[in-house]
Design an enzyme around this catalytic site. Structure first.
Site, mmCIF file in Angstrom:
data_model
loop_
_atom_site.group_PDB
_atom_site.id
_atom_site.type_symbol
_atom_site.label_atom_id
_atom_site.label_comp_id
_atom_site.label_asym_id
_atom_site.label_seq_id
_atom_site.Cartn_x
_atom_site.Cartn_y
_atom_site.Cartn_z
ATOM 1 N N LYS A 9 0.761 -1.389 0.056
ATOM 2 C CA LYS A 9 0.233 0.381 0.212
ATOM 3 C C LYS A 9 0.548 1.020 0.427
ATOM 4 O O LYS A 9 2.143 1.182 0.758
ATOM 5 C CB LYS A 9 -1.095 0.005 1.514
ATOM 6 C CG LYS A 9 -0.353 0.196 2.230
ATOM 7 C CD LYS A 9 0.235 1.525 3.441
ATOM 8 C CE LYS A 9 0.651 1.656 4.223
ATOM 9 N NZ LYS A 9 1.641 2.151 4.506
ATOM 10 N N GLN A 93 10.537 -2.668 6.955
ATOM 11 C CA GLN A 93 11.420 -1.146 7.067
ATOM 12 C C GLN A 93 10.427 -0.098 6.092
ATOM 13 O O GLN A 93 11.616 1.021 5.742
ATOM 14 C CB GLN A 93 12.414 -0.974 7.506
ATOM 15 C CG GLN A 93 12.714 -2.126 8.848
ATOM 16 C CD GLN A 93 12.894 -1.497 9.341
ATOM 17 O OE1 GLN A 93 13.966 -0.837 10.041
ATOM 18 N NE2 GLN A 93 13.349 -1.949 10.933
ATOM 19 N N LEU A 96 5.130 0.706 3.728
ATOM 20 C CA LEU A 96 4.506 -0.571 2.516
ATOM 21 C C LEU A 96 3.384 -1.330 2.414
ATOM 22 O O LEU A 96 2.601 -1.669 2.331
ATOM 23 C CB LEU A 96 5.534 -0.688 1.171
ATOM 24 C CG LEU A 96 6.221 -0.265 0.158
ATOM 25 C CD1 LEU A 96 7.364 -0.277 -0.955
ATOM 26 C CD2 LEU A 96 5.667 1.531 -0.369
ATOM 27 N N SER A 100 1.755 -6.313 7.646
ATOM 28 C CA SER A 100 -0.362 -6.401 6.871
ATOM 29 C C SER A 100 -0.527 -7.447 6.504
ATOM 30 O O SER A 100 -1.919 -7.535 6.424
ATOM 31 C CB SER A 100 -0.260 -4.720 7.365
ATOM 32 O OG SER A 100 0.282 -4.380 7.922
ATOM 33 N N ASP A 133 -3.085 -1.046 10.522
ATOM 34 C CA ASP A 133 -3.135 -1.816 8.647
ATOM 35 C C ASP A 133 -3.582 -3.071 7.915
ATOM 36 O O ASP A 133 -3.369 -2.613 7.312
ATOM 37 C CB ASP A 133 -1.266 -1.068 8.392
ATOM 38 C CG ASP A 133 -0.745 0.080 8.491
ATOM 39 O OD1 ASP A 133 -1.167 1.036 9.207
ATOM 40 O OD2 ASP A 133 0.451 0.332 7.778
HETATM 41 O O1 C5P Z 1 0.099 -1.277 15.068
HETATM 42 P P1 C5P Z 1 1.517 -1.785 14.377
HETATM 43 O O2 C5P Z 1 1.557 -3.076 15.389
HETATM 44 O O3 C5P Z 1 1.525 -1.600 13.266
HETATM 45 O O4 C5P Z 1 1.407 -0.052 15.352
HETATM 46 C C1 C5P Z 1 3.332 -0.317 15.231
HETATM 47 C C2 C5P Z 1 4.121 0.852 16.113
HETATM 48 O O5 C5P Z 1 3.614 2.830 15.143
HETATM 49 C C3 C5P Z 1 3.110 1.229 16.898
HETATM 50 O O6 C5P Z 1 3.776 0.345 18.274
HETATM 51 C C4 C5P Z 1 3.493 2.784 17.508
HETATM 52 O O7 C5P Z 1 4.722 3.097 18.103
HETATM 53 C C5 C5P Z 1 3.159 3.015 16.136
HETATM 54 N N1 C5P Z 1 1.662 3.333 16.197
HETATM 55 C C6 C5P Z 1 1.747 5.024 16.183
HETATM 56 N N2 C5P Z 1 0.003 5.016 15.690
HETATM 57 C C7 C5P Z 1 -0.338 4.663 15.150
HETATM 58 C C8 C5P Z 1 0.055 3.341 14.065
HETATM 59 C C9 C5P Z 1 1.294 3.119 14.779
HETATM 60 O O8 C5P Z 1 1.830 5.397 17.364
HETATM 61 N N3 C5P Z 1 -1.668 5.330 14.329
#
Ligand code: C5P
Length: 274
Positions: A9, A93, A96, A100, A133
């Site tokens: 994405k 990293q 993209l 997810s 995501d």
């Molecule tokens: O939800 P996910 O595991 O993809 O998020 C990874 C990290 O990205 C979270 O631990 C947080 O630090 C950060 N994040 C955030 N706000 C979001 C999405 C992700 O702070 N809306």
């Protein structure tokens, strides 16, 4: 056997609204799936096996494919052994959403193999448990996402566009980028108005995570400037970086150190996968 594409994405715009008490950030973003895809194959078998073309990725519960498998089993009680292979093409990293997307594709596949035992809404809730995501990848490919990213509102597919994804060798950690974000210094754009602009054919591309990503890795700012100088009309970091999507044509060659992918938008039909 079921073989499915697992698309990447980009975020056509990404507005961060505020930091929440739980540490996540409230955002508003237009997500779009693109034709850069991993491939996942699923086959019912005697024992569980999971293999991956990229030796750098974990094969245990730290991989989102296994997290999705475990969660689907827990929620549905369907525990038939399965062989899964992941053919990786989406860089990690990179902002993209590759991991997810793999999780969402796994949820979709397991549901197909079980004769569609749960609804798409149930898959979306499982996706939201797995990561911010993941739920988006269960949409039809163009969605306005809010909350921490997991609240998805489908929007009509956008006119087709040719893009180049450019990924430097270095990657970026999402928590590190969010950790360097200063929400008090963000431009107060109204995301609903920006979304309307996209729907009317007058897009404004921006990403509030560029500033913190450039603090973490100043060479990314230089890369963005070089891509603009190369002739692209719009150059924007995707998600929390480190990749950029570039619109338009370039006049100059890019460094051979950069990975480049020519892609377009993709969408799926209701009931079909990508
Ligand atoms: O939800 P996910 O595991 O993809 O998020 C990874 C990290 O990205 C979270 O631990 C947080 O630090 C950060 N994040 C955030 N706000 C979001 C999405 C992700 O702070 N809306």
């Amino acid at each position: 056997m079921l073989t499915l594409s697992s698309p990447a994405k980009i975020n056509l715009f990404l507005r961060i609204l505020r930091k929440r008490p739980d540490g996540y950030h409230e955002l508003a973003s237009l997500f779009q799936t693109i034709s850069l895809c991993d491939q996942l194959t699923f086959e019912q078998s005697k024992h569980d096996t999971f293999t991956c073309s990229d030796p750098a990725l974990p094969l245990d519960h730290n991989n989102l494919v296994i997290k999705a498998l475990n969660l689907f089993r827990k929620k549905t009680g369907i525990v038939q052994p399965i062989t899964i292979h992941l053919e990786k093409h989406i860089p990690h990293q990179a902002g993209l959403g590759g991991g997810s997307s793999n999780a969402a594709t796994t949820l979709w596949a397991l549901n197909e193999l079980s004769g569609r035992s749960v609804s798409i809404q149930a898959l979306v809730s499982m996706g939201a448990e797995l990561g911010s995501d993941v739920a988006f990848f269960l949409s039809r490919g163009t969605a306005y996402c809010t909350g921490r990213g997991e609240c998805i509102e489908e929007v009509p597919a956008l006119p087709q566009k040719a893009l180049t994804i450019v990924k430097p060798k270095v990657g970026l950690s999402t928590p590190l980028v969010y950790g360097n974000l200063r929400t008090d210094s963000l431009l107060q754009r109204d995301p609903v108005k920006v979304l309307e602009g996209f729907m009317k054919g007058s897009p404004i591309y921006f990403n509030d995570l560029e500033v913190p990503a450039f603090i973490v890795m100043p060479e990314l700012k230089a890369l963005k400037e070089n891509l603009q100088l190369a002739g692209y009309t719009d150059v924007l970091m995707s998600g929390s970086g480190s990749s950029f999507f570039c619109i338009g044509e370039r006049e100059n060659e890019l460094s051979s150190e950069l990975q480049q992918y020519s892609v377009n938008f993709i969408n799926r039909e209701v009931g079909d996968w990508f």
